[in-house]
Design an enzyme around this catalytic site. Structure first.
Site, PDB file in Angstrom:
ATOM      1  N   SER A   8       1.035  -1.202   0.017  1.00 12.20           N
ATOM      2  CA  SER A   8       0.006   0.011   0.074  1.00 12.20           C
ATOM      3  C   SER A   8       0.889   1.040  -0.087  1.00 12.20           C
ATOM      4  CB  SER A   8      -0.876  -0.050   1.341  1.00 12.20           C
ATOM      5  OG  SER A   8      -1.406   1.287   1.278  1.00 12.20           O
ATOM      6  N   HIS A  33      -1.359  -1.145  -4.373  1.00 11.75           N
ATOM      7  CA  HIS A  33      -2.767  -1.132  -3.388  1.00 11.75           C
ATOM      8  C   HIS A  33      -2.865   0.582  -3.185  1.00 11.75           C
ATOM      9  CE1 HIS A  33      -6.077  -2.310  -0.748  1.00 11.75           C
ATOM     10  NE2 HIS A  33      -5.515  -1.405  -0.107  1.00 11.75           N
ATOM     11  N   ASP A  35      -4.841   3.407  -1.588  1.00  7.82           N
ATOM     12  CA  ASP A  35      -5.905   3.560  -0.588  1.00  7.82           C
ATOM     13  C   ASP A  35      -6.479   4.943  -0.681  1.00  7.82           C
ATOM     14  OD1 ASP A  35      -6.141   1.355   1.205  1.00  7.82           O
ATOM     15  OD2 ASP A  35      -3.858   1.633   1.774  1.00  7.82           O
ATOM     16  N   MET A  37      -9.315   7.421   0.482  1.00  6.63           N
ATOM     17  CA  MET A  37      -9.994   8.184   1.634  1.00  6.63           C
ATOM     18  C   MET A  37     -10.453   9.413   1.195  1.00  6.63           C
ATOM     19  SD  MET A  37      -7.587   6.844   4.460  1.00  6.63           S
ATOM     20  CE  MET A  37      -6.679   5.325   4.568  1.00  6.63           C
ATOM     21  N   HIS A  66      -8.528   0.911  -3.694  1.00 10.30           N
ATOM     22  CA  HIS A  66      -9.559   0.238  -2.517  1.00 10.30           C
ATOM     23  C   HIS A  66     -10.127   1.890  -2.163  1.00 10.30           C
ATOM     24  CE1 HIS A  66      -9.500  -0.668   2.076  1.00 10.30           C
ATOM     25  NE2 HIS A  66     -10.633  -0.580   1.636  1.00 10.30           N
ATOM     26  N   MET A  68     -12.339   3.892  -0.072  1.00  9.36           N
ATOM     27  CA  MET A  68     -12.983   3.956   1.200  1.00  9.36           C
ATOM     28  C   MET A  68     -13.505   5.514   1.354  1.00  9.36           C
ATOM     29  SD  MET A  68      -9.878   2.847   3.680  1.00  9.36           S
ATOM     30  CE  MET A  68      -8.758   3.018   2.112  1.00  9.36           C
ATOM     31  N   MET A 138     -11.033  -6.419   5.714  1.00  8.04           N
ATOM     32  CA  MET A 138     -10.494  -5.677   6.460  1.00  8.04           C
ATOM     33  C   MET A 138     -10.001  -6.362   7.886  1.00  8.04           C
ATOM     34  SD  MET A 138     -10.094  -2.912   4.671  1.00  8.04           S
ATOM     35  CE  MET A 138      -8.914  -2.017   5.889  1.00  8.04           C
ATOM     36  N   ASP A 177      -6.550  -6.792   4.559  1.00  7.77           N
ATOM     37  CA  ASP A 177      -5.755  -5.432   4.557  1.00  7.77           C
ATOM     38  C   ASP A 177      -5.600  -4.970   5.936  1.00  7.77           C
ATOM     39  OD1 ASP A 177      -5.192  -2.761   3.815  1.00  7.77           O
ATOM     40  OD2 ASP A 177      -6.796  -2.269   2.899  1.00  7.77           O
TER      41      ASP A 177
HETATM   42  C1  DX5 Z   1      -6.215   1.207   6.026  1.00  9.84           C
HETATM   43  C2  DX5 Z   1      -5.732   0.842   4.611  1.00  9.84           C
HETATM   44  C3  DX5 Z   1      -4.505  -0.145   4.450  1.00  9.84           C
HETATM   45  C4  DX5 Z   1      -3.369   0.360   5.002  1.00  9.84           C
HETATM   46  C5  DX5 Z   1      -2.563  -0.915   5.652  1.00  9.84           C
HETATM   47  O1  DX5 Z   1      -7.292   1.891   6.088  1.00  9.84           O
HETATM   48  O2  DX5 Z   1      -6.764   0.118   3.843  1.00  9.84           O
HETATM   49  O3  DX5 Z   1      -4.332  -0.514   3.365  1.00  9.84           O
HETATM   50  O4  DX5 Z   1      -2.529   1.057   4.270  1.00  9.84           O
HETATM   51  O5  DX5 Z   1      -1.538  -0.502   6.294  1.00  9.84           O
HETATM   52  P1  DX5 Z   1      -0.533  -1.564   7.109  1.00  9.84           P
HETATM   53  O6  DX5 Z   1      -0.050  -2.469   6.391  1.00  9.84           O
HETATM   54  O7  DX5 Z   1       0.576  -0.499   7.629  1.00  9.84           O
HETATM   55  O8  DX5 Z   1      -1.454  -2.024   8.354  1.00  9.84           O
HETATM   56 ZN    ZN Z   2      -6.497  -0.680   1.939  1.00  9.82          ZN
END
Ligand code: DX5
Ligand code: ZN
Length: 218
Positions: A8, A33, A35, A37, A66, A68, A138, A177
């Protein structure tokens, strides 16, 4: 099943994201990946389709986006146009429209995944087996990297893999994840996941290639 490692970029420095994704490819990652948000579905804001478009020319790896966000259906066209290979949407954000949103993603020629938060049972994913290329479980509360893996996620992975097997789709990708480390990767894979997201573990490592290889080792 093939084990895939999806680092990620959330854990990386966004000012040099082009070099980062090229480095991930050189060091044996299988996907990138991303993320996304929105400050609503989860408190932080990260980036949107524009960044995905900007990193696209820097790697041939599939871009695993992903989302969110609330109302993910309003963003999928932009992500598809930006070069996303896979778009994951949360059942908590899509509600009754989950099936429709997954089919709309596939209609854009992009792979689709349905995601559940730690508080949502995996049974919420069952109806969409025919509409997904991947499921995402998750294993931390979404929003932040660097959290601890929630151990109950292992049971959810087992339940989900056994549901896929029983329903004639044993090879559906199941991604996990949050909180994946070199120490727990083995039991996560044994529980049924085959796609491992890893943010902090990969980016805090002094040996990215070795860490990616060791996450993959079963
Ligand atoms: C959390 C994200 C993850 C995050 C994982 O909201 O969706 O993808 O980056 O990070 P680590 O591997 O550090 O837990
Ligand atoms: Zn993620």
């Amino acid at each position: 099943m093939q084990i895939k490692i999806a680092p990620s970029i959330l854990a990386s420095d966004f000012s040099e994201v082009g070099q980062t994704v090229a480095l991930l490819e050189q060091n044996g990652a299988d996907m990138v990946h991303c993320d996304v948000m929105d400050g609503n579905f989860v408190p932080p804001i990260t980036f949107g389709a524009q960044l995905v478009k900007n990193i696209r020319p820097h790697t041939r790896l599939p871009l695993d986006c992903h989302l969110m966000t609330l109302h993910p259906q309003t963003h999928i066209e932009d992500f598809a146009a930006a070069g996303a290979d896979l778009i994951s949407v949360h059942v908590e954000a899509c509600g009754k429209q989950t099936g429709e949103v997954l089919r709309a993603i596939r209609a854009l020629g992009v792979k689709a995944a349905a995601v559940v938060n730690p508080a949502t049972p995996v049974s919420e994913l069952f109806d969409w087996l025919g509409d997904v290329d991947m499921y995402l479980v998750m294993s931390v509360v979404p929003g932040w990297g660097g959290q601890k893996f929630i151990p109950e996620s292992l049971k959810k992975l087992e339940e989900l893999r056994s549901f896929c097997v029983k329903n004639g789709k044993p090879d559906v990708d199941i991604e996990v994840d949050g909180g994946v480390t070199e120490q727990n990767a083995h039991e996560i894979i044994a529980a049924g996941a085959n796609v491992l997201v890893a943010g902090s573990t990969v980016f805090r490592s002094a040996d990215m290639r070795g860490t990616i290889a060791s996450l993959r080792r079963v």
